[in-house]
Design an enzyme around this catalytic site. Structure first.
Site, PDB file in Angstrom:
ATOM      1  N   ASN A  86       0.830  -1.289   0.143  1.00 10.31           N
ATOM      2  CA  ASN A  86       0.271   0.127  -0.143  1.00 10.31           C
ATOM      3  C   ASN A  86       1.067   1.032   0.238  1.00 10.31           C
ATOM      4  OD1 ASN A  86      -3.037  -0.348   0.432  1.00 10.31           O
ATOM      5  ND2 ASN A  86      -1.978  -2.152   1.776  1.00 10.31           N
TER       6      ASN A  86
ATOM      7  N   ASN B 227      -6.072   5.370   8.950  1.00  7.68           N
ATOM      8  CA  ASN B 227      -6.171   3.967   8.488  1.00  7.68           C
ATOM      9  C   ASN B 227      -6.604   2.958   8.114  1.00  7.68           C
ATOM     10  OD1 ASN B 227      -4.246   1.754   9.956  1.00  7.68           O
ATOM     11  ND2 ASN B 227      -6.541   1.231  10.058  1.00  7.68           N
TER      12      ASN B 227
ATOM     13  N   HIS C 290      -7.973  -0.962   7.207  1.00  6.98           N
ATOM     14  CA  HIS C 290      -8.323  -2.096   7.939  1.00  6.98           C
ATOM     15  C   HIS C 290      -9.103  -2.757   6.955  1.00  6.98           C
ATOM     16  CE1 HIS C 290      -8.638  -4.516  10.824  1.00  6.98           C
ATOM     17  NE2 HIS C 290     -10.586  -4.890  11.143  1.00  6.98           N
TER      18      HIS C 290
ATOM     19  N   LEU D 131      -0.542   0.456  18.236  1.00  8.78           N
ATOM     20  CA  LEU D 131      -1.855   1.650  18.481  1.00  8.78           C
ATOM     21  C   LEU D 131      -0.473   2.481  19.134  1.00  8.78           C
ATOM     22  CD1 LEU D 131      -4.595   1.398  19.468  1.00  8.78           C
ATOM     23  CD2 LEU D 131      -3.819   1.513  21.843  1.00  8.78           C
TER      24      LEU D 131
ATOM     25  N   ASP E 210      -8.815   1.223  15.520  1.00 10.05           N
ATOM     26  CA  ASP E 210     -10.140   0.146  14.860  1.00 10.05           C
ATOM     27  C   ASP E 210     -11.182   0.898  15.497  1.00 10.05           C
ATOM     28  OD1 ASP E 210      -8.539  -0.627  13.163  1.00 10.05           O
ATOM     29  OD2 ASP E 210      -9.023  -3.267  14.052  1.00 10.05           O
TER      30      ASP E 210
ATOM     31  N   GLU F 140      -7.801  -2.208  -1.250  1.00  7.16           N
ATOM     32  CA  GLU F 140      -6.801  -1.469  -0.935  1.00  7.16           C
ATOM     33  C   GLU F 140      -6.128  -0.451  -2.197  1.00  7.16           C
ATOM     34  OE1 GLU F 140      -6.508  -3.354   3.322  1.00  7.16           O
ATOM     35  OE2 GLU F 140      -4.708  -3.803   1.906  1.00  7.16           O
TER      36      GLU F 140
HETATM   37  C1  GRF Z   1      -3.271  -4.103   4.896  1.00  7.05           C
HETATM   38  O1  GRF Z   1      -3.872  -5.308   4.473  1.00  7.05           O
HETATM   39  C2  GRF Z   1      -3.449  -3.373   4.885  1.00  7.05           C
HETATM   40  O2  GRF Z   1      -5.091  -2.933   5.787  1.00  7.05           O
HETATM   41  C3  GRF Z   1      -3.292  -3.854   7.000  1.00  7.05           C
HETATM   42  O3  GRF Z   1      -1.961  -4.604   6.150  1.00  7.05           O
HETATM   43  C4  GRF Z   1      -2.298  -4.634   5.757  1.00  7.05           C
HETATM   44  C5  GRF Z   1      -0.682  -3.737   4.953  1.00  7.05           C
HETATM   45  O4  GRF Z   1      -0.560  -4.284   3.762  1.00  7.05           O
HETATM   46  N1  GRF Z   1      -4.066  -2.561   7.693  1.00  7.05           N
HETATM   47  P1  GRF Z   1       0.878  -3.998   2.640  1.00  7.05           P
HETATM   48  O5  GRF Z   1       2.443  -3.839   3.730  1.00  7.05           O
HETATM   49  O6  GRF Z   1       0.753  -2.575   2.479  1.00  7.05           O
HETATM   50  O7  GRF Z   1       1.190  -4.727   1.627  1.00  7.05           O
END
Ligand code: GRF
Length: 194
Positions: A14, A102, A104, A87, A145, A174
C-alpha cells in the site's frame, strides 16, 4: 507542498501504491516512511522510491515524544498508516487531531480490534460465512479500529473462497482506493484551513 508521512510495519504494497500515486504531484509529497520493523519489506520499497526511512523501537515510540516532535517539526499535514501494527501513542494522536488515517482489511465495525490484523481478519471472515468483505479507511483514535469511518468498499465472498482468496480481493480494493481517498482527505484539510 503538503507532506504525508507513512507508517508501515510490513510488506508495504500500500505504501508503494500511495507513493506512486503522488510521485508526479507538484503539491503533495511523501516526505518520510517510518517503521518499527527493520526487516519490513517496506524499507526496500522506500529505498527504490527514494523516500527516506526512519526506524524506531518500542522504547523510543512509547517512552519519549521524539517521533511526535519530529513530525511537528517537519510540518506534516497527514499521517497515513499502511499496515502499521502498533497502537499510536496518545501524545501523537493529540498532536494530529483528525490527521491520522488507517486502512483496515475488512468492513468495520466487524472483524476489528486487537489481534484482528492480516490473515486473522480474512480467516475470521471465511469462518463467519459472510457473503462480502472489503476495506475500511478511518480516522485513528486511541482504540484499535474505532475512529470515524471515512470510506468503505466491498467485494463479494463466495462459500468456496479461502482466506487467501479473500485477502487477494481485499488487497486489490486497497490498492485501488487508498491513494485516492488520501488525496480527498488532504484536499478537505486544505479547505478547512483559513
Ligand atoms: C493491509 O491489508 C492493510 O489493510 C492492513 O495491513 C495490510 C498492509 O499490507 N492494515 P501492505 O504491507 O501494504 O502490503
Amino acid at each position: 507542498m503538503k507532506r504525508i508521512v507513512l507508517f508501515a510495519s510490513g510488506s508495504g504494497s500500500n505504501a508503494e501504491k500511495i507513493a506512486e500515486y503522488f510521485s508526479d504531484s507538484s503539491d503533495v509529497e511523501i516526505s518520510l516512511i517510518v517503521s518499527n520493523n527493520p526487516k519490513a519489506g517496506v524499507i526496500d520499497r522506500a529505498r527504490k522510491l527514494h523516500i527516506p526511512v526512519l526506524l524506531f523501537d518500542r522504547t523510543l515510540f512509547y517512552n519519549t515524544n521524539k517521533i511526535t516532535q519530529l513530525l511537528i517539526n517537519q510540518d506534516v499535514d497527514l499521517i497515513v498508516l499502511a499496515g502499521f501494527m502498533w497502537l499510536m501513542p496518545v501524545d501523537l494522536i493529540r498532536a494530529f487531531p483528525a490527521k491520522i488515517i488507517n486502512i483496515h482489511p475488512a468492513l468495520l465495525p466487524k472483524f476489528g480490534g486487537k489481534g484482528m490484523y492480516g490473515h486473522f481478519v480474512h480467516e475470521a471472515v471465511a469462518a463467519a460465512g459472510d457473503v462480502e468483505s472489503g476495506i475500511t479507511i478511518h480516522y485513528v483514535n486511541e482504540q484499535y479500529d474505532e475512529g470515524q469511518i471515512i470510506f468503505q468498499a466491498t467485494c463479494p465472498v463466495s462459500q468456496t473462497d479461502t482466506p487467501d482468496d479473500i485477502a487477494r480481493k481485499v488487497q486489490a480494493l486497497e490498492h485501488m482506493h487508498y491513494p485516492r481517498v488520501i488525496a480527498n482527505v488532504l484536499a478537505s484539510l486544505t479547505l478547512d484551513q483559513p
